[in-house]
Scaffold this motif. Sequence first.
Motif, PDB file in Angstrom:
ATOM      1  N   GLY A   1       6.026 -45.922  -9.763  1.00 41.56           N
ATOM      2  CA  GLY A   1       7.324 -45.801 -10.418  1.00 41.56           C
ATOM      3  C   GLY A   1       7.468 -46.683 -11.635  1.00 41.56           C
ATOM      4  N   VAL A   2       6.674 -47.737 -11.717  1.00 43.48           N
ATOM      5  CA  VAL A   2       6.792 -48.663 -12.838  1.00 43.48           C
ATOM      6  C   VAL A   2       6.492 -47.977 -14.163  1.00 43.48           C
ATOM      7  CG1 VAL A   2       5.743 -50.703 -13.903  1.00 43.48           C
ATOM      8  CG2 VAL A   2       6.378 -50.752 -11.490  1.00 43.48           C
ATOM      9  N   ASP A   3       5.465 -47.147 -14.161  1.00 41.33           N
ATOM     10  CA  ASP A   3       5.081 -46.490 -15.408  1.00 41.33           C
ATOM     11  C   ASP A   3       5.913 -45.231 -15.708  1.00 41.33           C
ATOM     12  OD1 ASP A   3       3.011 -48.248 -16.290  1.00 41.33           O
ATOM     13  OD2 ASP A   3       1.742 -47.469 -14.678  1.00 41.33           O
ATOM     14  N   VAL A   4       6.731 -44.819 -14.757  1.00 41.59           N
ATOM     15  CA  VAL A   4       7.713 -43.728 -14.901  1.00 41.59           C
ATOM     16  C   VAL A   4       7.088 -42.338 -15.109  1.00 41.59           C
ATOM     17  CG1 VAL A   4       9.806 -42.909 -16.072  1.00 41.59           C
ATOM     18  CG2 VAL A   4       9.395 -45.362 -15.855  1.00 41.59           C
ATOM     19  N   TRP A   5       6.010 -42.244 -15.934  1.00 37.34           N
ATOM     20  CA  TRP A   5       5.515 -40.900 -16.219  1.00 37.34           C
ATOM     21  C   TRP A   5       5.146 -40.116 -14.968  1.00 37.34           C
ATOM     22  CZ3 TRP A   5       0.715 -39.470 -14.626  1.00 37.34           C
ATOM     23  CH2 TRP A   5      -0.258 -40.466 -14.454  1.00 37.34           C
ATOM     24  N   PRO A   6       4.644 -40.759 -13.886  1.00 38.99           N
ATOM     25  CA  PRO A   6       4.384 -39.950 -12.681  1.00 38.99           C
ATOM     26  C   PRO A   6       5.672 -39.347 -12.118  1.00 38.99           C
ATOM     27  CG  PRO A   6       3.136 -41.996 -12.588  1.00 38.99           C
ATOM     28  CD  PRO A   6       4.131 -42.148 -13.708  1.00 38.99           C
TER      29      PRO A   6
END
Length: 445
Positions: free
Chosen positions: A210-215
């Motif tokens: 979730g940190v990188d959001v793109w997933p």
Amino acid sequence: MAKKRMMSKIISLLAIFSLVATALAGCGGSSKNDAGKQGNSSDASNGKTITWLSARPSDGAIVQTMRELADRYAKDHPGFKLDIQVTSDRPSYLTKLRTLVASGEAPEFIDMDADPYAQQLADAGMLVDMKQFLDEQGLYDQFYEPALKYQELPDGSLYLLPMEYHLEMTWYNKKIFAENNLAVPKTIEDMITVSKAIRDKGITPIAVDGVDVWPLLRYAAMIPFRATGNEFARNLSQGKSKMSDEVGMQAANFAKEIGQYFQEGFATTDYTTAKNMFLNGEAAMYTMGTWEIPSFTEDNLPENLKGNVDYFYLPTIANAKTPNNEFFGNSGIGLAATADKFDATTKDFLSYVLKNYSDVYVAKQQMSPLKFTIKDETQFSELFLRVKKDMDNYGSEFAKPWDTLLDPDTNSVMSDLVIKLMMGAMTPEEFANQIDDTIAQNATN
């Protein structure tokens, strides 16, 4: 605020056009469609240093491949050097890139996403037309079609080259599925059903970064791609469609529903932690791309997962517009060449790189964006060979990630809101309305 953003864009564009005008005056003229200055001899490479401003990992396979090819090229072109300047932290890279562009000091090669900023530079005549270049070199048809299409700018033009090629899939724990009599999801509805059944057994259904959001954005984009191809995403980015439209609301409702099957605290879970949750058997599914093939080969799996990992691609929906052999994939950040520095040596070197790229890159167990054949299968894992067949049987276009289409302001808002939506902190209607308001202020037609 909208007026302020508009003024900022106008000032930025004026700065770009001013710099381009200066550059063109200095080089005797160029144009948006100019594939670069024509040279008469590669002998000019003697003593020349070409600089590549890169956002890729400094020890990654692409940078290693470019270094090896530059060394080979230098053997026939004494004094030639490729200076690779890596800033792998993306926000820092983008700041550096924009600063260099604004000062007229962008080097020969730069890394860029096919986003509205790249479109601005292409429209201003600052980038080399790669479609024209590849046609001149007889290389256009040597690329996998989806890899090139992924690099197309919002107006469909091609100013970026792919240097990698990935398919994205959901890896799943076969043991967990078998013990709970679950079948591989064929539809989006199946994904919800399977996830609920796994959660009811006390197991985390899906591990997600979730940190990188793109997933997270991938999940929000699943239904729109199946329903419209990339049409909805492109129209949304240009303000021609709304998140509150029927397809947008289906996407928002699915994002909210699937979010309840992610691990607890997913918004603060980073890439490595999410992957390790799956590898440790703590989650049943994990959506990620073929760049993780080395993690999932039998030799590298933990003992508890050996023989228990498989994958499936994007499930479908009723009346889907896209075939089952089209789904998420990407060819990474693109490589652009600056038009005013694309002299004979730079052009010759880039041609050399592309004509020899696959031989070096594939030997590093990587999927090349240029079509390739495997002469000795014993050098590759069974998983690699299986995915290679999937790649050869792929359709014509990848599902386009939203974060490469939306303008930076909307992308930032979308990233914040999708987390809240998936955490259940807002309704799909609130999500859609806020996205529509933001796009209305920032969309570029």
